[in-house]
Design an enzyme around this catalytic site. Structure first.
Site, PDB file in Angstrom:
ATOM      1  CD  GLU A  48      -2.235   0.789   3.049  1.00 29.76           C
ATOM      2  OE1 GLU A  48      -4.063   1.769   2.946  1.00 29.76           O
ATOM      3  OE2 GLU A  48      -1.714   0.357   3.781  1.00 29.76           O
ATOM      4  CE  LYS A 114      -7.441   1.650   3.223  1.00 29.89           C
ATOM      5  NZ  LYS A 114      -5.525   0.686   4.061  1.00 29.89           N
ATOM      6  CE1 TYR A 120      -7.624   0.279  13.927  1.00 27.30           C
ATOM      7  CE2 TYR A 120      -9.262   0.839  11.976  1.00 27.30           C
ATOM      8  CZ  TYR A 120      -8.234   0.443  12.881  1.00 27.30           C
ATOM      9  OH  TYR A 120      -8.188  -1.068  11.889  1.00 27.30           O
ATOM     10  CB  CYS A 150      -4.637  -2.442   3.811  1.00 26.04           C
ATOM     11  SG  CYS A 150      -3.726  -2.175   5.544  1.00 26.04           S
ATOM     12  CB  SER A 177      -0.773  -3.969   8.631  1.00 27.06           C
ATOM     13  OG  SER A 177      -1.361  -4.146   9.640  1.00 27.06           O
ATOM     14  CE  LYS A 183      -2.976  -4.395  12.703  1.00 23.54           C
ATOM     15  NZ  LYS A 183      -2.067  -3.786  12.635  1.00 23.54           N
ATOM     16  CG  LEU A 328      25.907   2.126  29.677  1.00 26.11           C
ATOM     17  CD1 LEU A 328      24.280   1.673  28.755  1.00 26.11           C
ATOM     18  CD2 LEU A 328      26.769   1.892  28.868  1.00 26.11           C
ATOM     19  N   GLY A 331      21.512   0.820  34.994  1.00 26.84           N
ATOM     20  CA  GLY A 331      20.096   0.451  35.309  1.00 26.84           C
ATOM     21  C   GLY A 331      19.894  -0.451  34.111  1.00 26.84           C
ATOM     22  CB  ILE A 332      17.042  -2.639  33.660  1.00 25.49           C
ATOM     23  CG1 ILE A 332      17.196  -3.913  32.576  1.00 25.49           C
ATOM     24  CG2 ILE A 332      15.894  -1.447  33.616  1.00 25.49           C
ATOM     25  CD1 ILE A 332      16.002  -5.322  33.572  1.00 25.49           C
ATOM     26  CG  ASP A 333      14.437   1.526  31.908  1.00 24.16           C
ATOM     27  OD1 ASP A 333      13.470   0.402  31.859  1.00 24.16           O
ATOM     28  OD2 ASP A 333      14.279   2.307  33.242  1.00 24.16           O
ATOM     29  CG  ASN A 410      13.683  17.023  38.953  1.00 26.71           C
ATOM     30  OD1 ASN A 410      13.312  15.638  38.526  1.00 26.71           O
ATOM     31  ND2 ASN A 410      12.858  17.601  38.685  1.00 26.71           N
TER      32      ASN A 410
END
Length: 584
Positions: A48, A114, A120, A150, A177, A183, A328, A331-333, A410
């Protein structure tokens, strides 16, 4: 009665288009047509809006953009011989349509528009396109082929059913898609049902690659009239999927299953918009068999990891960056983001900065350095204590008499953000933000600090998924090298921002095992307070989390774009006003 037409050889060009790169996409289509011809395909499909990339958004409001796309289509059509090509493009006529062009014998033979325009989630097609009138058929050497784009096939019934009632034995669907976790399997099951409903061969040709926050997973398919998978392309990779199908088997099947007869009589007529000769197919060598290559499906966590790699690789490459940089922390993130970056771009294109403060533990700093060494990426070290002292001195008179609080925490995050942005400005690198969806949801982040950056790789990954993805990456490393890539202590250590002594995330938030299910229900499923309580969540946790989510909308609006992984990502998917007094 004349002899029935023989088998049909299909090629599905699962391509990675770039939005706006009409010339580049045109060349990819040209190469795909040549490759299909080389495989002796008779019909070749492209995704598409393959000519413009998907979604082109407000580029579709530019007349010159639409003219350029049509000119590229005409150039391609002039070169098409000995094969029939189906190409997605935006058509400008009385209005603008999301269209499929039938190219054969050196010209555009027909155009299908189409019918169903999704509006949405991440889709906004009714802003740009007019609706097509209904289904359409082309006849290629006696094979009647139904055309869809699609969403047309996601909707049960017309246009696909009308095309089947009109005599189609093959339904083609060209698609863009977007991916979210799960999905691909959901889509495959839907297509299996459509093949069974229509008693047609279904050929689904999908887009692949990253486009801003969206990732397209490919997963093109060819199914027979019983819903059996004849061929499947790989996920997250460009591929020419070739398959031989037997449309006559679908017609024969209908003689034994008369369910469609009454409906076919009542169905509205579907026009045949082109009648074409069948291009030459392959010479049979021994016994000619239906089907093609069937790629295996990735397991769910591996699938999400591949989506992150694809999304980052294409965002960096398509936007012209040569290097990325991230903080870095140990931490895990940040560990997961560093792994994804190294896998997507190669370690030579990744830099990391370790930026300890007085509250950074020696263990986390050692883990950060070890991970950088394991990945083979460039490492910078910046002690932020002098900058902290400079800020403290500058603000001392203004803050006199007030105790240290979140402000000082912060400041540390903002100093780190400034240093990373300085590297970006000086060297032209893309800064990767490392926050996850759980933090983004509840505002557990610092504006102009850890939210600073150009791309947020895991912004749609809840914390519990971050742990799963990190374990997955270590499992892959152990299988290939015998050693984990991420130091195990990073995964095992309780999460902490390390901005004050002995800080833990759970000092400020419910445990992630509690938080993430509430967020899933509230953010992705739109359940209200009473519904959450019915699901067994504690009142104090529900009220606390909902208040945090609602209050943090202004922060999320200022966060960088990131890869959509869940069914409802912040930004394109979930659109909530900042100024909003509704609660619950």
């Amino acid at each position: 009665m004349s002899n029935p037409p023989g088998p049909l050889r299909l090629a599905l060009c699962q391509m990675n288009a770039t939005v706006g790169d009409i010339a580049g996409n045109e060349q990819k289509i040209r190469e795909g047509i040549a490759a299909a011809r080389g495989q002796q395909a008779q019909l070749v499909l492209f995704p598409e809006l393959a000519l413009t990339g998907y979604p082109p958004e407000d580029l579709l409001l530019k007349e010159h953009f639409l003219r350029d796309a049509r000119a590229a289509l005409e150039r391609l059509a002039a070169e098409v011989t000995d094969v029939v090509a189906l190409v997605g493009f935006p058509e400008r006529e009385d209005d603008v349509y999301n269209s499929l062009a039938v190219l054969a014998d050196g010209e555009v033979k027909a155009i299908y528009r189409k019918v169903y325009l999704p509006n949405y989630g991440v889709f906004d097609e009714q802003r740009y396109f007019a609706t097509g009138e209904g289904g359409a058929l082309i006849e290629v050497g006696g094979h009647r082929i139904g055309l869809t784009i699609c969403e047309d096939i996601w909707e049960p019934g017309p246009p696909a059913s009308d095309e089947a009632y009109g005599g189609a034995s093959v339904i083609v669907n060209i698609s863009a898609s977007p991916f979210h976790a799960g999905k691909g399997l959901e889509r495959e099951r839907m297509l299996i049902q459509r093949a069974r409903d229509t008693m047609c061969v279904v050929a689904f040709c999908a887009l692949v690659g990253g486009q801003d926050e969206l990732v397209f997973d490919g997963h093109s398919l060819v199914l027979d009239h019983r819903g059996e998978v004849l061929a499947r392309a790989g996920q997250f990779t460009e591929e020419l999927l070739v398959a031989t199908v037997d449309p006559q088997a679908a017609r024969t099947y209908r003689l034994r299953d008369a369910r469609q007869r009454a409906a076919a009589k009542a169905a509205r007529p579907v026009p045949t918009i082109a009648t074409l000769e069948l291009p030459p197919g392959p010479e049979p060598e021994g016994e000619l068999r239906t089907g093609g290559t069937v790629a295996p499906l990735l397991e769910p966590t591996a699938e999400v990891y591949a989506a992150l790699v694809t999304g980052l690789r294409d965002y960096v490459g398509k936007n012209g960056f040569r290097r990325v940089v991230l903080g870095l922390s140990g931490g895990i993130d940040s560990a997961l983001v560093a792994c994804v970056a190294a896998d997507a771009l190669g370690p030579d294109a990744v830099s990391v900065a370790v930026m300890p403060s007085p509250y950074s533990s020696s263990e986390t700093q050692a883990d950060a350095r070890q991970l950088a060494a394991n990945l083979g990426v460039e490492l910078f070290e910046f002690d932020i204590l002098p900058a902290m002292e400079a800020y403290t001195a500058t603000l001392a008179e203004t803050f006199a008499g007030r105790p240290a609080d979140l402000t000082e925490e912060n400041l540390q995050a903002r100093i780190r953000g400034n240093l990373l942005m300085a590297l970006s400005n000086k060297f032209g690198w893309l800064v990767l933000a490392t926050g996850n969806k759980s933090e983004m949801s509840v505002g557990y982040s610092t504006l102009y600090g850890d939210l600073a950056g150009g791309f947020a790789v895991i912004k749609d990954c809840p914390k519990t998924r971050v742990f799963a993805l990190s374990r997955h990456r270590n499992e892959v490393a152990i299988e290939t090298t015998g050693e984990p890539l991420i130091p195990p202590s990073i995964i095992e250590r309780p999460p902490s921002a390390e901005l004050r002594p002995d800080q833990k995330d759970e000092d400020s938030l419910p445990p992630y095992a509690v938080l993430d299910p509430i967020l899933d229900a509230y953010v992705e499923q739109d359940l209200g307070r009473d519904q959450l309580l019915l699901r067994g969540f504690r009142l104090k946790d529900v009220d606390r989390v909902l208040a945090l989510v609602d209050h943090a909308e202004y922060k999320r609006r200022q966060a960088p774009p990131g890869i959509k992984i869940t069914s409802r990502a912040f930004g394109r998917d979930r659109r909530v006003p900042i100024t909003n007094r509704y609660r619950g």
